[in-house]
Design a protein around this motif. Structure first.
Motif, PDB file in Angstrom:
ATOM      1  N   MET A   1       0.839  -1.212   0.000  1.00 34.92           N
ATOM      2  CA  MET A   1       0.000   0.000   0.000  1.00 34.92           C
ATOM      3  C   MET A   1       0.870   1.257   0.000  1.00 34.92           C
ATOM      4  O   MET A   1       0.563   2.240  -0.680  1.00 34.92           O
ATOM      5  CB  MET A   1      -0.918   0.017   1.226  1.00 34.92           C
TER       6      MET A   1
ATOM      7  N   ARG B   1       1.762   9.826  -4.917  1.00 39.24           N
ATOM      8  CA  ARG B   1       1.413  11.175  -4.462  1.00 39.24           C
ATOM      9  C   ARG B   1       2.636  12.069  -4.366  1.00 39.24           C
ATOM     10  O   ARG B   1       2.532  13.291  -4.399  1.00 39.24           O
ATOM     11  CB  ARG B   1       0.719  11.118  -3.091  1.00 39.24           C
TER      12      ARG B   1
ATOM     13  N   GLN C   1       2.202   1.580  -3.476  1.00 43.87           N
ATOM     14  CA  GLN C   1       1.195   1.742  -4.516  1.00 43.87           C
ATOM     15  C   GLN C   1       0.388   3.026  -4.365  1.00 43.87           C
ATOM     16  O   GLN C   1      -0.040   3.598  -5.356  1.00 43.87           O
ATOM     17  CB  GLN C   1       0.254   0.540  -4.471  1.00 43.87           C
ATOM     18  N   THR C   2       0.163   3.472  -3.122  1.00 47.80           N
ATOM     19  CA  THR C   2      -0.719   4.635  -2.943  1.00 47.80           C
ATOM     20  C   THR C   2       0.019   5.893  -2.466  1.00 47.80           C
ATOM     21  O   THR C   2      -0.361   6.992  -2.836  1.00 47.80           O
ATOM     22  CB  THR C   2      -1.856   4.326  -1.944  1.00 47.80           C
ATOM     23  N   VAL C   3       1.058   5.760  -1.638  1.00 44.68           N
ATOM     24  CA  VAL C   3       1.741   6.954  -1.120  1.00 44.68           C
ATOM     25  C   VAL C   3       2.790   7.447  -2.115  1.00 44.68           C
ATOM     26  O   VAL C   3       2.867   8.641  -2.413  1.00 44.68           O
ATOM     27  CB  VAL C   3       2.372   6.680   0.270  1.00 44.68           C
TER      28      VAL C   3
END
Ligand SMILES: *Cc1c(COP(=O)(O)O)cnc(C)c1O
Length: 402
Positions: A119, A127, A122-124
């Motif tokens: 995660m 950004r 993949q998500t931070v």
């Protein structure tokens, strides 16, 4: 530490008993320094403490004597120059990623990873403009092929890896030139494998698991060269994921019995997988110590013990997995590993319940995948409990009907 008197030339199991006592005065057991801050005698002393990259007497977010004692044990066992502890394994991993990467940088990571790490990447990372390429870590050369010269800053591996205990070639990761290499060695512990011996730059542990080993501490640790860790520390102090002295004390208590716990857990896991292979409810068994494991030879070469974790796939899929979790009695249903309690998890109905079948498949989780972590109960009680639960699952949803 290596410079501690009377520990040179001894086995890691022996060193784990006394390491980290450099600052222990004449107390036998580790001392708990339950203080958030320290007094200074002069302005010049306070200034020196504030800029020390392994400070223990300035302010606990910068460092603490109990926390440093734990860091010294881990560095000793991993055979690295230094170590730094963090509030959790994820605290350690997020400090590595955010402390070492900038916008425009690139990371190569394996697909088979702990859910939190996955995660984070993949998500931070997107950004902050950090690119990530996921590869199959078991495919020879996959990490090195995905490295973009001049852009890739980190190569992140995990071995043995979630969820099917894939084993990654540590020598191959350690030989990658250019980017810094990181191995999450949580499942192995420093007593089963030492990635730094293969040239890996940073070794990460969720010490929450087997190192602290009693399910009563949340703490992470990174081992590596002092130069790299001092650099990481300058970001970590601002990130604030500092290890708690209480948790460091529990981790110091735990590490002294790691050798006997790991041996017992390996014995139980070995007995269990032997009983699982051939059970009608079981489709496949994954354990690095089994000859049927795809990287069995590699595991035998780079791991001293196969460890207490085993993963198996139930023929009855999701429903069999869900039933199995409710049928075990000695073994308990909780997310963690490496503690005194034998635990099982069923990712498809719990931690990964929101994912679609195709998404689960992409991260190697099947509908009937069960992960088992051996505890310290009697081996026979654990094996009988798991086999009994599988027998009941087989009665309720016979695999012959499917
Ligand atoms: C648990 C775990 C983590 C995260 O550690 P926390 O201490 O829970 O933050 C990271 N990697 C692996 C392999 C883990 O099992």
């Amino acid at each position: 530490m290596a410079d501690e008197p009377s520990t040179g030339g001894l086995h890691a199991h022996t060193r784990a008993i006394r390491a980290g006592r450099a600052d222990n005065q004449n107390a036998l057991a580790p001392i708990l320094w339950a203080t958030s801050t320290f007094t200074a005698d002069s302005v010049s002393e306070a200034r020196d403490l504030a800029v020390d990259t392994h400070s223990t007497r300035f302010y606990t977010r910068y460092g603490n004597p109990t926390v440093k004692a734990f860091e010294e044990v881990v560095a000793d066992l991993e055979g690295t120059e230094s170590a730094r502890a963090f509030a959790s394994g994820m605290g350690a991993l997020s400090v590595i990623v955010l402390g070492l990467c900038s916008s425009g940088d690139h990371i190569v990571a394996q697909r088979q990873l702990y859910g939190g790490t996955q995660m984070l990447l993949q998500t931070v990372c997107p950004r902050f403009g950090i690119g990530v390429t996921f590869v199959d870590g078991t495919e020879p050369g996959a990490f090195a092929e995905a490295v973009i010269p001049g852009r890739t800053v980190l190569v992140i591996a995990e071995s043995p890896a979630n969820p099917k205990l894939d084993v990654i070639d540590l020598a191959e990761v350690g030989a990658i030139a250019g980017p810094m290499t990181v191995v999450d060695s949580t499942f192995a512990t420093p007593l089963a494998q030492r990635p730094a011996e293969y040239g890996v730059d940073l070794v990460v542990h969720s010490a929450t698991k087997a190192i602290a080993g009693h399910n009563d501490a949340t703490i992470g640790v990174v081992a590596g060269s002092e130069e790299l860790l001092a650099w990481l520390w300058s970001y970590a102090v601002l990130h604030g994921a500092a290890a708690s002295p209480f948790d460091a004390l529990n981790a110091l208590r735990g590490v002294r019995t790691l050798a006997v716990r790991l041996r017992q857990q390996t014995d139980t896991a070995t007995a269990l997988v032997a009983a699982l292979e051939g059970h009608p409810a079981v489709e496949a068994v994954y354990y690095p110590g089994l000859e049927s494991h795809p990287q069995h030879e590699l595991a035998a070469k780079q791991m001293e013990l196969a460890g207490g974790l085993a993963t198996f796939e139930l023929r009855g899929g999701y429903e069999a997995g869900r039933l199995f979790m409710e049928e075990v009695r000695v073994v308990q249903f909780a997310t963690s590993l490496g503690g005194p309690e034998s635990l099982v998890t069923h990712p498809a109905s719990t931690t990964h319940v929101s994912l679609l079948p195709a998404e689960l498949e992409a991260i190697c989780i099947g509908p009937g995948t069960v992960r088992f972590s051996a505890g310290l109960e009697h081996t026979d009680d654990v094996v009988a409990d798991v086999i009994g639960a599988l027998d009941r699952v087989e009665e309720i949803v016979p695999s012959a009907d499917r």
